[in-house]
Design a protein around this motif. Structure first.
Motif, PDB file in Angstrom:
ATOM      1  N   LEU A   1       0.829  -1.207   0.000  1.00 55.55           N
ATOM      2  CA  LEU A   1       0.000   0.000   0.000  1.00 55.55           C
ATOM      3  C   LEU A   1       0.864   1.258   0.000  1.00 55.55           C
ATOM      4  O   LEU A   1       0.544   2.243  -0.683  1.00 55.55           O
ATOM      5  N   ARG A   2       1.966   1.228   0.745  1.00 48.99           N
ATOM      6  CA  ARG A   2       2.871   2.377   0.764  1.00 48.99           C
ATOM      7  C   ARG A   2       3.501   2.591  -0.611  1.00 48.99           C
ATOM      8  O   ARG A   2       3.615   3.722  -1.091  1.00 48.99           O
ATOM      9  N   MET A   3       3.881   1.515  -1.258  1.00 53.41           N
ATOM     10  CA  MET A   3       4.478   1.609  -2.591  1.00 53.41           C
ATOM     11  C   MET A   3       3.493   2.182  -3.601  1.00 53.41           C
ATOM     12  O   MET A   3       3.853   3.016  -4.439  1.00 53.41           O
ATOM     13  N   VAL A   4       2.248   1.748  -3.522  1.00 53.17           N
ATOM     14  CA  VAL A   4       1.220   2.265  -4.433  1.00 53.17           C
ATOM     15  C   VAL A   4       1.016   3.759  -4.208  1.00 53.17           C
ATOM     16  O   VAL A   4       0.918   4.539  -5.168  1.00 53.17           O
TER      17      VAL A   4
ATOM     18  N   VAL B   1      -2.632   9.220   6.730  1.00 50.74           N
ATOM     19  CA  VAL B   1      -1.316   9.390   7.343  1.00 50.74           C
ATOM     20  C   VAL B   1      -0.347  10.012   6.349  1.00 50.74           C
ATOM     21  O   VAL B   1       0.351  10.991   6.656  1.00 50.74           O
ATOM     22  N   LEU B   2      -0.299   9.458   5.136  1.00 50.06           N
ATOM     23  CA  LEU B   2       0.585  10.006   4.107  1.00 50.06           C
ATOM     24  C   LEU B   2       0.089  11.367   3.636  1.00 50.06           C
ATOM     25  O   LEU B   2       0.894  12.233   3.261  1.00 50.06           O
TER      26      LEU B   2
ATOM     27  N   GLU C   1      11.775  25.649   2.713  1.00 44.07           N
ATOM     28  CA  GLU C   1      12.475  24.362   2.688  1.00 44.07           C
ATOM     29  C   GLU C   1      12.298  23.677   1.331  1.00 44.07           C
ATOM     30  O   GLU C   1      11.423  24.038   0.533  1.00 44.07           O
ATOM     31  N   SER C   2      13.129  22.670   1.105  1.00 43.22           N
ATOM     32  CA  SER C   2      13.000  21.865  -0.104  1.00 43.22           C
ATOM     33  C   SER C   2      11.884  20.844   0.090  1.00 43.22           C
ATOM     34  O   SER C   2      11.327  20.694   1.178  1.00 43.22           O
ATOM     35  N   ILE C   3      11.567  20.124  -0.984  1.00 45.79           N
ATOM     36  CA  ILE C   3      10.529  19.078  -0.881  1.00 45.79           C
ATOM     37  C   ILE C   3      11.064  17.866  -0.130  1.00 45.79           C
ATOM     38  O   ILE C   3      10.373  17.251   0.679  1.00 45.79           O
ATOM     39  N   ALA C   4      12.304  17.510  -0.382  1.00 40.28           N
ATOM     40  CA  ALA C   4      12.859  16.271   0.147  1.00 40.28           C
ATOM     41  C   ALA C   4      12.978  16.266   1.668  1.00 40.28           C
ATOM     42  O   ALA C   4      12.733  15.243   2.317  1.00 40.28           O
ATOM     43  N   GLU C   5      13.356  17.406   2.266  1.00 44.34           N
ATOM     44  CA  GLU C   5      13.635  17.432   3.696  1.00 44.34           C
ATOM     45  C   GLU C   5      12.429  17.063   4.549  1.00 44.34           C
ATOM     46  O   GLU C   5      12.524  16.198   5.421  1.00 44.34           O
ATOM     47  N   PRO C   6      11.272  17.708   4.396  1.00 43.95           N
ATOM     48  CA  PRO C   6      10.120  17.312   5.241  1.00 43.95           C
ATOM     49  C   PRO C   6       9.654  15.884   4.973  1.00 43.95           C
ATOM     50  O   PRO C   6       9.184  15.207   5.892  1.00 43.95           O
ATOM     51  N   LEU C   7       9.782  15.421   3.741  1.00 43.69           N
ATOM     52  CA  LEU C   7       9.408  14.032   3.451  1.00 43.69           C
ATOM     53  C   LEU C   7      10.358  13.071   4.161  1.00 43.69           C
ATOM     54  O   LEU C   7       9.930  12.027   4.679  1.00 43.69           O
TER      55      LEU C   7
ATOM     56  N   GLY D   1       9.677  10.094   7.957  1.00 41.08           N
ATOM     57  CA  GLY D   1       9.964   8.675   8.097  1.00 41.08           C
ATOM     58  C   GLY D   1       9.013   7.779   7.334  1.00 41.08           C
ATOM     59  O   GLY D   1       9.133   6.546   7.398  1.00 41.08           O
ATOM     60  N   ARG D   2       8.088   8.365   6.609  1.00 41.05           N
ATOM     61  CA  ARG D   2       7.091   7.589   5.863  1.00 41.05           C
ATOM     62  C   ARG D   2       7.539   7.299   4.432  1.00 41.05           C
ATOM     63  O   ARG D   2       6.983   6.405   3.788  1.00 41.05           O
ATOM     64  N   PHE D   3       8.510   8.061   3.943  1.00 40.03           N
ATOM     65  CA  PHE D   3       9.010   7.875   2.585  1.00 40.03           C
ATOM     66  C   PHE D   3      10.388   7.217   2.650  1.00 40.03           C
ATOM     67  O   PHE D   3      11.245   7.662   3.426  1.00 40.03           O
ATOM     68  N   PRO D   4      10.617   6.175   1.868  1.00 36.48           N
ATOM     69  CA  PRO D   4      11.917   5.501   1.881  1.00 36.48           C
ATOM     70  C   PRO D   4      13.063   6.456   1.533  1.00 36.48           C
ATOM     71  O   PRO D   4      12.867   7.398   0.762  1.00 36.48           O
ATOM     72  N   PRO D   5      14.266   6.229   2.069  1.00 33.90           N
ATOM     73  CA  PRO D   5      15.411   7.110   1.799  1.00 33.90           C
ATOM     74  C   PRO D   5      15.729   7.261   0.318  1.00 33.90           C
ATOM     75  O   PRO D   5      16.112   8.354  -0.125  1.00 33.90           O
ATOM     76  N   ILE D   6      15.566   6.202  -0.449  1.00 35.31           N
ATOM     77  CA  ILE D   6      15.890   6.285  -1.878  1.00 35.31           C
ATOM     78  C   ILE D   6      14.978   7.283  -2.581  1.00 35.31           C
ATOM     79  O   ILE D   6      15.405   8.007  -3.490  1.00 35.31           O
ATOM     80  N   VAL D   7      13.724   7.372  -2.151  1.00 38.68           N
ATOM     81  CA  VAL D   7      12.778   8.309  -2.767  1.00 38.68           C
ATOM     82  C   VAL D   7      13.164   9.740  -2.446  1.00 38.68           C
ATOM     83  O   VAL D   7      13.249  10.597  -3.338  1.00 38.68           O
ATOM     84  N   THR D   8      13.388  10.030  -1.160  1.00 41.24           N
ATOM     85  CA  THR D   8      13.758  11.398  -0.779  1.00 41.24           C
ATOM     86  C   THR D   8      15.106  11.786  -1.376  1.00 41.24           C
ATOM     87  O   THR D   8      15.327  12.949  -1.727  1.00 41.24           O
TER      88      THR D   8
END
Length: 300
Positions: free
Chosen positions: A161-164, A198-199, A214-220, A224-231
């Motif tokens: 579900l998180r991946m989707v 939640v997301l 701020e940038s988009i990546a930092e708050p994401l 902790g809900r978005f995998p490190p590779i995505v951010t």
């Protein structure tokens, strides 16, 4: 026809579509508006069509993968119910005629069968009431948030579900930005397609941080809900000025991973369901046949 009439009267295409929100969601209207403003309406409509086809394909794939297991579970429940309400009562009458001592598992099976046969209406009413209460609770803001948080923690399915949701987020944001929609407006639209409170809250917090510079990546990343590779890929896209292409790469990667995960789950669900249904049916048959065999040996 109404949209055509509004356009003939001089109303913009996006405004004419906005008068029919049941058919044209905010994503659609904002992309059309950006396409009109930038003079790229044709390209935006083509991009929108590709985006909607991709979303429908993903949704149909998941629904199709779950159709067979759902049918198997429904059929298995029907067979077990038939055995418990029709077969077991007839066999239990034989045991009563012989007045033989029964094994504990056979006695438990007969007791369960009698409860189901006598109070099936009460059990059905309780189940319907429980489902109704659950659905009502889920419609509340707190209930929906708690349920969405729980679904993300479910083994195997939570990750799927998180991946989707992440794939939908990346592809939607990339499509909006490539169509000329402003970042903050795009983030406001994207939160509505996450289908997880939640997301969605993470996206709202990220939009607030972006307003503060701020940038988009930092708050994401902080959520902790978005995998490190995505951010990490989003951060690279922001620094290199290729955010749209990076988001498309994230969406494509996750779409491929989802395909593989759904294929594995489908291949595993079928034998697992067969084993479960076979085990339950075999247990019922064992509980019935063992005392019969013992009675046969006693009679001989």
């Amino acid at each position: 026809g109404q949209v055509r009439d509004r356009v003939n009267e001089g109303t913009s295409f996006a405004v004419a579509l906005a008068q029919h929100p049941d058919f044209f969601p905010g994503l659609y209207i904002n992309m059309v508006s950006a396409g009109e403003a930038s003079g790229t309406l044709e390209a935006v409509l083509a991009r929108l069509a590709d985006f909607m086809e991709a979303q429908d394909k993903l949704k149909n794939k998941i629904v199709g993968a779950m159709a067979y297991p759902a049918f198997m579970a429904f059929a298995g429940a029907g067979i077990l119910s038939l055995m418990m309400t029709v077969v077991v009562p007839k066999v239990s009458a034989i045991f009563e005629d012989f007045k033989a001592a029964l094994p504990w598992y056979t006695a438990a099976l007969i007791t369960t069968s009698r409860i189901l046969g006598s109070f099936w209406w009460l059990i059905l009413a309780v189940l319907i009431g429980a489902v109704w209460l659950f659905l009502r609770w889920k419609k509340t803001p707190e209930g929906r948030y708690r349920w969405d948080a729980f679904t993300l923690t479910v083994p195997v399915f939570g990750d799927l579900l998180r991946m989707v949701a992440i794939a939908r987020f990346a592809r939607t944001l990339a499509t909006l930005l490539a169509s000329g929609v402003a970042l903050l407006k795009a983030m406001d639209i994207v939160k509505g397609v996450m289908e997880n409170k939640v997301l969605e809250a993470v996206i709202v917090e990220a939009a607030a941080s972006i307003k503060e510079g701020e940038s988009i990546a930092e708050p994401l990343k902080r959520s902790g809900r978005f995998p490190p590779i995505v951010t990490h890929m989003i951060a690279i896209g922001e620094r290199s000025g290729e955010l749209e292409s990076m988001l498309e790469a994230v969406a494509a990667s996750y779409d491929s991973a989802i395909d593989g995960r759904v294929a594995v789950l489908t291949s595993l669900l079928e034998p697992v369901l067969i084993l479960v249904m076979g085990g339950l049916s075999g247990g019922v048959a064992f509980a019935i046949l063992m005392p019969l065999l013992q009675l046969n040996e006693f009679a001989q």
